[in-house]
Design a protein around this motif. Structure first.
Motif, PDB file in Angstrom:
ATOM      1  N   SER A 146     -69.574 -17.257 -12.555  1.00 57.56           N
ATOM      2  CA  SER A 146     -70.724 -17.449 -11.871  1.00 57.56           C
ATOM      3  C   SER A 146     -71.914 -17.667 -12.600  1.00 57.56           C
ATOM      4  N   ARG A 147     -72.337 -16.645 -13.559  1.00 55.13           N
ATOM      5  CA  ARG A 147     -73.283 -16.713 -14.357  1.00 55.13           C
ATOM      6  C   ARG A 147     -73.316 -17.990 -15.211  1.00 55.13           C
ATOM      7  N   VAL A 148     -72.289 -18.211 -15.986  1.00 54.13           N
ATOM      8  CA  VAL A 148     -72.106 -19.495 -16.828  1.00 54.13           C
ATOM      9  C   VAL A 148     -72.170 -20.609 -16.296  1.00 54.13           C
ATOM     10  N   GLU A 149     -71.851 -20.843 -14.868  1.00 49.46           N
ATOM     11  CA  GLU A 149     -72.053 -22.188 -14.260  1.00 49.46           C
ATOM     12  C   GLU A 149     -73.428 -22.191 -13.915  1.00 49.46           C
ATOM     13  N   ALA A 150     -74.228 -21.289 -13.466  1.00 48.65           N
ATOM     14  CA  ALA A 150     -75.521 -20.985 -13.071  1.00 48.65           C
ATOM     15  C   ALA A 150     -76.439 -21.526 -14.175  1.00 48.65           C
ATOM     16  N   LYS A 151     -76.080 -20.821 -15.535  1.00 50.97           N
ATOM     17  CA  LYS A 151     -76.905 -21.055 -16.779  1.00 50.97           C
ATOM     18  C   LYS A 151     -76.552 -22.428 -16.997  1.00 50.97           C
ATOM     19  N   ALA A 152     -75.428 -22.879 -17.374  1.00 48.39           N
ATOM     20  CA  ALA A 152     -75.105 -24.471 -17.655  1.00 48.39           C
ATOM     21  C   ALA A 152     -75.712 -25.486 -16.774  1.00 48.39           C
ATOM     22  N   LEU A 153     -75.906 -25.237 -15.409  1.00 44.39           N
ATOM     23  CA  LEU A 153     -76.714 -26.003 -14.364  1.00 44.39           C
ATOM     24  C   LEU A 153     -78.093 -25.975 -15.018  1.00 44.39           C
ATOM     25  N   SER A 154     -78.577 -24.801 -15.343  1.00 40.97           N
ATOM     26  CA  SER A 154     -80.105 -24.905 -15.709  1.00 40.97           C
ATOM     27  C   SER A 154     -80.365 -25.492 -16.848  1.00 40.97           C
ATOM     28  N   ILE A 155     -79.420 -25.221 -17.834  1.00 43.56           N
ATOM     29  CA  ILE A 155     -79.510 -26.062 -19.295  1.00 43.56           C
ATOM     30  C   ILE A 155     -79.571 -27.448 -19.085  1.00 43.56           C
ATOM     31  N   TYR A 156     -78.747 -28.099 -18.207  1.00 42.81           N
ATOM     32  CA  TYR A 156     -78.586 -29.283 -18.081  1.00 42.81           C
ATOM     33  C   TYR A 156     -79.864 -29.834 -17.421  1.00 42.81           C
ATOM     34  N   GLU A 157     -80.433 -29.358 -16.328  1.00 49.32           N
ATOM     35  CA  GLU A 157     -81.497 -29.909 -15.838  1.00 49.32           C
ATOM     36  C   GLU A 157     -82.516 -29.644 -16.384  1.00 49.32           C
ATOM     37  N   ASP A 158     -83.032 -28.620 -17.489  1.00 47.46           N
ATOM     38  CA  ASP A 158     -84.070 -28.492 -18.283  1.00 47.46           C
ATOM     39  C   ASP A 158     -84.223 -29.326 -19.337  1.00 47.46           C
ATOM     40  N   TYR A 159     -82.923 -29.524 -20.098  1.00 41.94           N
ATOM     41  CA  TYR A 159     -82.829 -30.200 -21.538  1.00 41.94           C
ATOM     42  C   TYR A 159     -82.150 -31.494 -21.739  1.00 41.94           C
ATOM     43  N   VAL A 160     -81.223 -31.792 -20.620  1.00 39.10           N
ATOM     44  CA  VAL A 160     -80.211 -32.770 -20.792  1.00 39.10           C
ATOM     45  C   VAL A 160     -80.562 -34.133 -19.526  1.00 39.10           C
ATOM     46  N   SER A 161     -80.983 -33.443 -18.744  1.00 41.36           N
ATOM     47  CA  SER A 161     -81.295 -34.474 -17.613  1.00 41.36           C
ATOM     48  C   SER A 161     -82.374 -35.319 -18.168  1.00 41.36           C
ATOM     49  N   ILE A 162     -82.332 -36.840 -17.800  1.00 41.81           N
ATOM     50  CA  ILE A 162     -83.494 -37.748 -18.174  1.00 41.81           C
ATOM     51  C   ILE A 162     -84.652 -37.600 -17.310  1.00 41.81           C
TER      52      ILE A 162
END
Length: 245
Positions: A162-178
């Motif tokens: 659950s923490r992996v999914e939460a952190k992965a989503l946070s990384i995506y939104e912070d650094y990958v999302s345009i």
């Protein structure tokens, strides 16, 4: 009878005249309209010569090897420079706050500082080195590259799903999302891979992206860091001023 014999004698000549034995189009001094822009290379197909086009100036494809020395990395560096210019203008217009600190501020020893110039890997493996290099990246408006790399390292140490999914989503939104102001420079292939992996994120979801950003910092920012006033002050024994301390 005479007519038949005469016709039979001429028939081989007529047959041989129908077979073209002259030069192929590539052997002629030019073609229609003054010749082609690309040279022709002859090959054999079914025992006959056939012309195939060949362009010697076509660059070799290397989309799957980002670390190779080729035009792909040059394009990535140019994109990174343009992205920094946009962030610099946006920072001046909106007065963006600096990104928060990720690591404790450490004072490096003289030996550590000299080791950083030997290889980028030695710099990135040293906590004090990461802090100093991150301070330099902040002056170039590219601090998010280090932030993203550190976030990926933190994700790899997580074993709770659950923490992996939460952190992965946070990384995506912070650094990958345009849509993010801290978006890092990634090519379309890596973004596509991330989008597929985000359906079921793991601790290794951003491995390709992390390697790409690591290589970008190595090739683009690291050489300028070694010649910067920040690094020179450390080499010369001067005091390092840091907003993190």
């Amino acid at each position: 009878m005479c007519l038949r014999k005469r016709s039979a004698r001429r028939r081989p000549e007529l047959l041989s005249a129908r077979i073209y034995t002259g030069p192929e189009p590539a052997e002629l001094g030019g073609g229609m309209g003054g010749g082609c822009s690309d040279p022709l290379t002859l090959g054999t197909v079914g025992g006959r010569e056939a012309a195939t086009t060949h362009n010697p100036q076509r660059p070799s494809a290397c989309c799957f090897c980002w670390c190779c020395c080729c035009s792909c990395s040059c394009v990535a560096i140019r994109n990174e420079e343009e992205r920094r210019r946009r962030r610099r203008r946006k920072s001046q217009e909106t007065k963006m706050d600096t990104l928060p600190s990720c690591e404790d501020c450490l004072q490096p020893s003289e030996e550590e500082v000299r080791l950083w110039a030997r290889s980028f890997d030695k710099l990135m493996r040293n906590p004090a080195g990461r802090n100093v290099f991150r301070e330099f990246l902040r002056t170039e408006y590219s601090e998010e590259n280090m932030m993203f790399w550190l976030a990926c390292e933190d994700l790899k140490e997580e074993d709770n799903r659950s923490r992996v999914e939460a952190k992965a989503l946070s990384i995506y939104e912070d650094y990958v999302s345009i849509l993010s102001p801290k978006e890092v420079s990634l090519d379309s292939r890596v973004r596509e891979v991330i989008n597929k992996k985000m359906q079921e994120p793991t601790a290794l979801t951003f491995d390709d992206a992390q390697l790409q950003i690591y290589t970008l910092m190595h090739r683009d920012s690291y050489p300028r860091f070694l010649s910067s006033s920040i690094y020179s002050a450390l080499i010369n024994g001067g005091s390092r001023s840091s907003s993190e301390c």
